[in-house]
Design a protein around this motif. Structure first.
Motif, PDB file in Angstrom:
ATOM      1  N   PHE A 218       0.826  -1.208   0.000  1.00 48.66           N
ATOM      2  CA  PHE A 218       0.000   0.000   0.000  1.00 48.66           C
ATOM      3  C   PHE A 218       0.861   1.260   0.000  1.00 48.66           C
ATOM      4  O   PHE A 218       0.492   2.280  -0.616  1.00 48.66           O
ATOM      5  CB  PHE A 218      -0.936   0.001   1.205  1.00 48.66           C
ATOM      6  CG  PHE A 218      -2.095  -0.950   1.065  1.00 48.66           C
ATOM      7  CD1 PHE A 218      -2.981  -0.841  -0.012  1.00 48.66           C
ATOM      8  CD2 PHE A 218      -2.307  -1.971   1.984  1.00 48.66           C
ATOM      9  CE1 PHE A 218      -4.053  -1.720  -0.142  1.00 48.66           C
ATOM     10  CE2 PHE A 218      -3.359  -2.847   1.853  1.00 48.66           C
ATOM     11  CZ  PHE A 218      -4.255  -2.729   0.783  1.00 48.66           C
ATOM     12  N   SER A 219       1.996   1.212   0.686  1.00 46.96           N
ATOM     13  CA  SER A 219       2.889   2.369   0.690  1.00 46.96           C
ATOM     14  C   SER A 219       3.424   2.643  -0.709  1.00 46.96           C
ATOM     15  O   SER A 219       3.474   3.795  -1.170  1.00 46.96           O
ATOM     16  CB  SER A 219       4.050   2.143   1.661  1.00 46.96           C
ATOM     17  OG  SER A 219       3.590   1.961   2.977  1.00 46.96           O
ATOM     18  N   GLN A 220       3.845   1.577  -1.394  1.00 50.48           N
ATOM     19  CA  GLN A 220       4.333   1.737  -2.766  1.00 50.48           C
ATOM     20  C   GLN A 220       3.224   2.246  -3.696  1.00 50.48           C
ATOM     21  O   GLN A 220       3.471   3.049  -4.597  1.00 50.48           O
ATOM     22  CB  GLN A 220       4.906   0.417  -3.269  1.00 50.48           C
ATOM     23  CG  GLN A 220       6.196   0.018  -2.561  1.00 50.48           C
ATOM     24  CD  GLN A 220       6.621  -1.407  -2.877  1.00 50.48           C
ATOM     25  OE1 GLN A 220       5.811  -2.229  -3.316  1.00 50.48           O
ATOM     26  NE2 GLN A 220       7.897  -1.696  -2.664  1.00 50.48           N
ATOM     27  N   LEU A 221       2.005   1.749  -3.445  1.00 52.83           N
ATOM     28  CA  LEU A 221       0.874   2.186  -4.261  1.00 52.83           C
ATOM     29  C   LEU A 221       0.602   3.675  -4.069  1.00 52.83           C
ATOM     30  O   LEU A 221       0.343   4.415  -5.040  1.00 52.83           O
ATOM     31  CB  LEU A 221      -0.370   1.372  -3.899  1.00 52.83           C
ATOM     32  CG  LEU A 221      -1.619   1.600  -4.753  1.00 52.83           C
ATOM     33  CD1 LEU A 221      -1.372   1.230  -6.210  1.00 52.83           C
ATOM     34  CD2 LEU A 221      -2.793   0.791  -4.198  1.00 52.83           C
ATOM     35  N   TYR A 226      -1.183   8.043  -8.712  1.00 57.70           N
ATOM     36  CA  TYR A 226      -1.893   7.944 -10.001  1.00 57.70           C
ATOM     37  C   TYR A 226      -2.846   9.106 -10.236  1.00 57.70           C
ATOM     38  O   TYR A 226      -2.760   9.831 -11.220  1.00 57.70           O
ATOM     39  CB  TYR A 226      -2.665   6.635 -10.064  1.00 57.70           C
ATOM     40  CG  TYR A 226      -1.782   5.438 -10.362  1.00 57.70           C
ATOM     41  CD1 TYR A 226      -0.897   5.475 -11.435  1.00 57.70           C
ATOM     42  CD2 TYR A 226      -1.840   4.301  -9.583  1.00 57.70           C
ATOM     43  CE1 TYR A 226      -0.074   4.395 -11.711  1.00 57.70           C
ATOM     44  CE2 TYR A 226      -1.036   3.217  -9.853  1.00 57.70           C
ATOM     45  CZ  TYR A 226      -0.145   3.258 -10.920  1.00 57.70           C
ATOM     46  OH  TYR A 226       0.646   2.188 -11.194  1.00 57.70           O
ATOM     47  N   LYS A 227      -3.797   9.303  -9.355  1.00 56.89           N
ATOM     48  CA  LYS A 227      -4.844  10.309  -9.594  1.00 56.89           C
ATOM     49  C   LYS A 227      -4.608  11.564  -8.771  1.00 56.89           C
ATOM     50  O   LYS A 227      -4.532  12.666  -9.313  1.00 56.89           O
ATOM     51  CB  LYS A 227      -6.214   9.727  -9.290  1.00 56.89           C
ATOM     52  CG  LYS A 227      -6.611   8.594 -10.234  1.00 56.89           C
ATOM     53  CD  LYS A 227      -8.009   8.063  -9.894  1.00 56.89           C
ATOM     54  CE  LYS A 227      -8.414   6.939 -10.836  1.00 56.89           C
ATOM     55  NZ  LYS A 227      -9.788   6.434 -10.529  1.00 56.89           N
ATOM     56  N   ASP A 228      -4.521  11.376  -7.458  1.00 57.39           N
ATOM     57  CA  ASP A 228      -4.378  12.533  -6.562  1.00 57.39           C
ATOM     58  C   ASP A 228      -2.948  12.575  -6.030  1.00 57.39           C
ATOM     59  O   ASP A 228      -2.572  11.756  -5.198  1.00 57.39           O
ATOM     60  CB  ASP A 228      -5.363  12.435  -5.402  1.00 57.39           C
ATOM     61  CG  ASP A 228      -6.795  12.426  -5.901  1.00 57.39           C
ATOM     62  OD1 ASP A 228      -7.096  13.175  -6.846  1.00 57.39           O
ATOM     63  OD2 ASP A 228      -7.611  11.654  -5.332  1.00 57.39           O
ATOM     64  N   PRO A 229      -2.140  13.496  -6.517  1.00 61.64           N
ATOM     65  CA  PRO A 229      -0.744  13.575  -6.055  1.00 61.64           C
ATOM     66  C   PRO A 229      -0.673  13.869  -4.557  1.00 61.64           C
ATOM     67  O   PRO A 229      -1.526  14.562  -4.009  1.00 61.64           O
ATOM     68  CB  PRO A 229      -0.168  14.733  -6.869  1.00 61.64           C
ATOM     69  CG  PRO A 229      -1.093  14.927  -8.006  1.00 61.64           C
ATOM     70  CD  PRO A 229      -2.458  14.520  -7.529  1.00 61.64           C
ATOM     71  N   LEU A 230       0.343  13.332  -3.945  1.00 62.78           N
ATOM     72  CA  LEU A 230       0.567  13.589  -2.524  1.00 62.78           C
ATOM     73  C   LEU A 230       1.354  14.870  -2.346  1.00 62.78           C
ATOM     74  O   LEU A 230       2.171  15.253  -3.203  1.00 62.78           O
ATOM     75  CB  LEU A 230       1.348  12.434  -1.885  1.00 62.78           C
ATOM     76  CG  LEU A 230       0.696  11.048  -1.924  1.00 62.78           C
ATOM     77  CD1 LEU A 230       1.675  10.029  -1.376  1.00 62.78           C
ATOM     78  CD2 LEU A 230      -0.595  11.037  -1.130  1.00 62.78           C
ATOM     79  N   SER A 231       1.110  15.522  -1.250  1.00 62.63           N
ATOM     80  CA  SER A 231       1.942  16.681  -0.912  1.00 62.63           C
ATOM     81  C   SER A 231       3.330  16.183  -0.520  1.00 62.63           C
ATOM     82  O   SER A 231       3.536  14.998  -0.247  1.00 62.63           O
ATOM     83  CB  SER A 231       1.311  17.463   0.239  1.00 62.63           C
ATOM     84  OG  SER A 231       1.323  16.683   1.427  1.00 62.63           O
ATOM     85  N   GLN A 232       4.267  17.090  -0.480  1.00 59.37           N
ATOM     86  CA  GLN A 232       5.634  16.708  -0.143  1.00 59.37           C
ATOM     87  C   GLN A 232       5.703  16.107   1.261  1.00 59.37           C
ATOM     88  O   GLN A 232       6.394  15.121   1.501  1.00 59.37           O
ATOM     89  CB  GLN A 232       6.554  17.927  -0.222  1.00 59.37           C
ATOM     90  CG  GLN A 232       8.033  17.606  -0.026  1.00 59.37           C
ATOM     91  CD  GLN A 232       8.568  16.658  -1.085  1.00 59.37           C
ATOM     92  OE1 GLN A 232       8.271  16.816  -2.272  1.00 59.37           O
ATOM     93  NE2 GLN A 232       9.338  15.662  -0.655  1.00 59.37           N
ATOM     94  N   GLN A 233       4.951  16.689   2.173  1.00 59.21           N
ATOM     95  CA  GLN A 233       4.928  16.157   3.543  1.00 59.21           C
ATOM     96  C   GLN A 233       4.321  14.766   3.581  1.00 59.21           C
ATOM     97  O   GLN A 233       4.837  13.875   4.260  1.00 59.21           O
ATOM     98  CB  GLN A 233       4.151  17.101   4.454  1.00 59.21           C
ATOM     99  CG  GLN A 233       4.163  16.664   5.927  1.00 59.21           C
ATOM    100  CD  GLN A 233       3.381  17.616   6.805  1.00 59.21           C
ATOM    101  OE1 GLN A 233       2.691  18.510   6.315  1.00 59.21           O
ATOM    102  NE2 GLN A 233       3.498  17.434   8.119  1.00 59.21           N
ATOM    103  N   GLN A 234       3.228  14.551   2.830  1.00 59.77           N
ATOM    104  CA  GLN A 234       2.596  13.227   2.783  1.00 59.77           C
ATOM    105  C   GLN A 234       3.537  12.206   2.147  1.00 59.77           C
ATOM    106  O   GLN A 234       3.635  11.062   2.596  1.00 59.77           O
ATOM    107  CB  GLN A 234       1.285  13.312   1.995  1.00 59.77           C
ATOM    108  CG  GLN A 234       0.187  14.072   2.714  1.00 59.77           C
ATOM    109  CD  GLN A 234      -1.030  14.293   1.848  1.00 59.77           C
ATOM    110  OE1 GLN A 234      -0.929  14.373   0.607  1.00 59.77           O
ATOM    111  NE2 GLN A 234      -2.202  14.428   2.483  1.00 59.77           N
ATOM    112  N   GLN A 235       4.205  12.648   1.098  1.00 58.80           N
ATOM    113  CA  GLN A 235       5.130  11.734   0.429  1.00 58.80           C
ATOM    114  C   GLN A 235       6.266  11.322   1.365  1.00 58.80           C
ATOM    115  O   GLN A 235       6.660  10.161   1.406  1.00 58.80           O
ATOM    116  CB  GLN A 235       5.690  12.407  -0.824  1.00 58.80           C
ATOM    117  CG  GLN A 235       6.571  11.465  -1.660  1.00 58.80           C
ATOM    118  CD  GLN A 235       7.015  12.108  -2.966  1.00 58.80           C
ATOM    119  OE1 GLN A 235       6.468  13.144  -3.379  1.00 58.80           O
ATOM    120  NE2 GLN A 235       7.976  11.503  -3.624  1.00 58.80           N
ATOM    121  N   ASN A 236       6.774  12.263   2.131  1.00 63.23           N
ATOM    122  CA  ASN A 236       7.840  11.945   3.086  1.00 63.23           C
ATOM    123  C   ASN A 236       7.360  10.952   4.151  1.00 63.23           C
ATOM    124  O   ASN A 236       8.080  10.018   4.535  1.00 63.23           O
ATOM    125  CB  ASN A 236       8.334  13.225   3.762  1.00 63.23           C
ATOM    126  CG  ASN A 236       9.087  14.128   2.815  1.00 63.23           C
ATOM    127  OD1 ASN A 236       9.596  13.665   1.783  1.00 63.23           O
ATOM    128  ND2 ASN A 236       9.156  15.420   3.132  1.00 63.23           N
TER     129      ASN A 236
END
Length: 424
Positions: A218-221, A226-236
């Motif tokens: 799920f983390s890799q997903l 795909y549709k809704d990009p993550l913010s930089q903080q969420q991505q971290n």
């Protein structure tokens, strides 16, 4: 003659014969304490007077006033078998009945030798003819009888002590056997606990892998966005989840491998493979970890014939463990892996780093399961402490050995030596 003084009981109803014996003792120069009895009843009374064979000294050359110094055990009995109230055979039987173990010399009259022999069979040690009593012969008979008797008593005492020692030894052996049985029972219980622990580790490790793989998936997903990009903080945050999940999965895999090794369920599968290719492939898989810490990862393979018949998975896992450890404990500098032939059928693979190194007193500890050089709760580097224990087990199963050369603060070199071909 000997200066030793003997205590003698003379049993004879004839006063003249008693005087003859006393004169012979005096002429022989034999130091004696002499007690006299005129018949069997008197003799038994003197013997019973002190149940421990003590008597009041009477006789020639002895002071009339007795003292504690004048009281001692009888050493021998001089016995005339023809007494007015009892014969010699009966008297000897009564003496034995009161548990007196004393040597007895029979004094016989003329022609009484045959009867004297019967008395000796009943328990006497010697006999002398009254007509032939001479100082020298009498003294010799007395000293010989006493010495033989004492020697026999010493042998009996030694045998008693030996029997007592044997009985004590038997008791100790029985106690040792009991303790051995307890130890065997404890070993069985420990083995059962050990097996249960291994089964528990294997089961728990296996069960934990499933949810951990799901978390990583799920983390890799999420990171694919795909549709809704993550913010930089969420991505971290998701990357931290993924990295920690990978670390936790590595520890779970180590626990699973260790439990398999302990349970003897990890099978070695020899096959022919190219070691050069295996090392380069494994190094590339771990290169990203070295790049994250800005470490140089160098490969030096010098195998003209790179083919081995070993378990390639075992060797790959060994290389991964050694390189991962080197990367973990090195903050700057270089990590190198080298492979070369030292003998026709022996290969060495060494991993060298410029990390923190290992103190000499900790070099043996790090190969023990669940042990690390730093065992404190505040240690900088995490891990189960199973990596090197697993590596050593894998190397040993392949018929090889692993050695360590390190100095604290100056890095470490782990060297694995394995045969080119596994000897089934």
């Amino acid at each position: 003659m000997s200066e030793e003084q003997f205590s003698i009981l003379l049993v004879d109803d004839d006063e003249v014969d008693r005087m003859t014996v006393k004169r012979a003792l005096n002429k022989a120069g034999l130091a004696v304490n002499l007690a006299e009895a005129e018949d069997g009843q008197n003799a038994i009374a003197k013997l019973k007077l002190k149940e421990h064979n003590l008597f009041e000294v009477l006789g020639t050359n002895i002071p009339t006033q007795t003292s504690k110094k004048n009281i001692r055990k009888f050493d021998i009995i001089l016995l005339d078998y023809r007494l007015p109230d009892i014969d010699g055979l009966e008297l000897i039987a009564e003496i034995k009945a009161i548990n007196l173990d004393l040597p007895i010399i029979v004094l016989t009259g003329q022609g009484d030798e045959e009867i004297a022999v019967k008395i000796m069979k009943a328990g006497a040690v010697d006999y002398l003819s009254k007509a032939k009593i001479e100082p020298k012969n009498l003294a010799k008979a007395i000293t010989s009888a006493i010495r033989v008797h004492r020697a026999e008593k010493a042998v009996q005492l030694a045998n008693q002590r030996l029997r007592a020692s044997n009985e004590l030894l038997i008791l100790k052996n029985q106690e040792l056997e009991r303790q051995q049985q307890q130890i065997k029972l404890q070993n069985i219980q420990l083995q059962e606990s050990y097996n249960l622990k291994s089964e528990f580790l294997a089961t728990m490790s296996h069960e934990l892998r499933t949810p951990m793989n799901a978390i990583m998936g799920f983390s890799q997903l999420l990171l694919r966005q795909y549709k809704d990009p993550l913010s930089q903080q969420q991505q971290n945050l998701v990357e931290r989840i993924l990295n920690n999940s990978k670390n936790l999965l590595d520890m779970i895999n180590e626990m699973l491998d260790f439990s398999k090794i302990e349970a003897g369920k990890l099978e070695l599968k020899p096959q022919k493979f190219d070691l050069n290719y295996l090392i380069k492939l494994t190094v590339e898989e771990l290169r990203s970890l070295a790049l994250q810490k800005q470490l140089d990862l160098i490969t030096d393979v010098k195998l003209q014939d790179p083919y081995l018949i070993q378990d390639s998975n075992f060797i790959k896992r060994t290389i991964i463990n050694l390189l991962s450890n080197a990367i973990k404990f090195t903050e700057s500098g270089t990590i190198s892996i080298k492979a070369e032939v030292i003998e026709e059928n022996q290969i060495i693979i060494s991993v060298t780093d410029t990390g923190i190194g290992i103190a000499p007193e900790d070099c043996d500890k790090i190969f023990q399961a669940f042990r690390q050089a730093d065992q404190s709760f505040t240690r900088q580097h995490s891990g189960t402490g199973l990596g090197l224990a697993i590596t050593q087990s894998l190397v040993t199963m392949m018929g090889g050995k692993i050695t360590l050369n390190s100095e604290l603060g100056k890095g470490a070199t782990f060297t694995v030596e394995i045969p080119r071909k596994y000897d089934v």
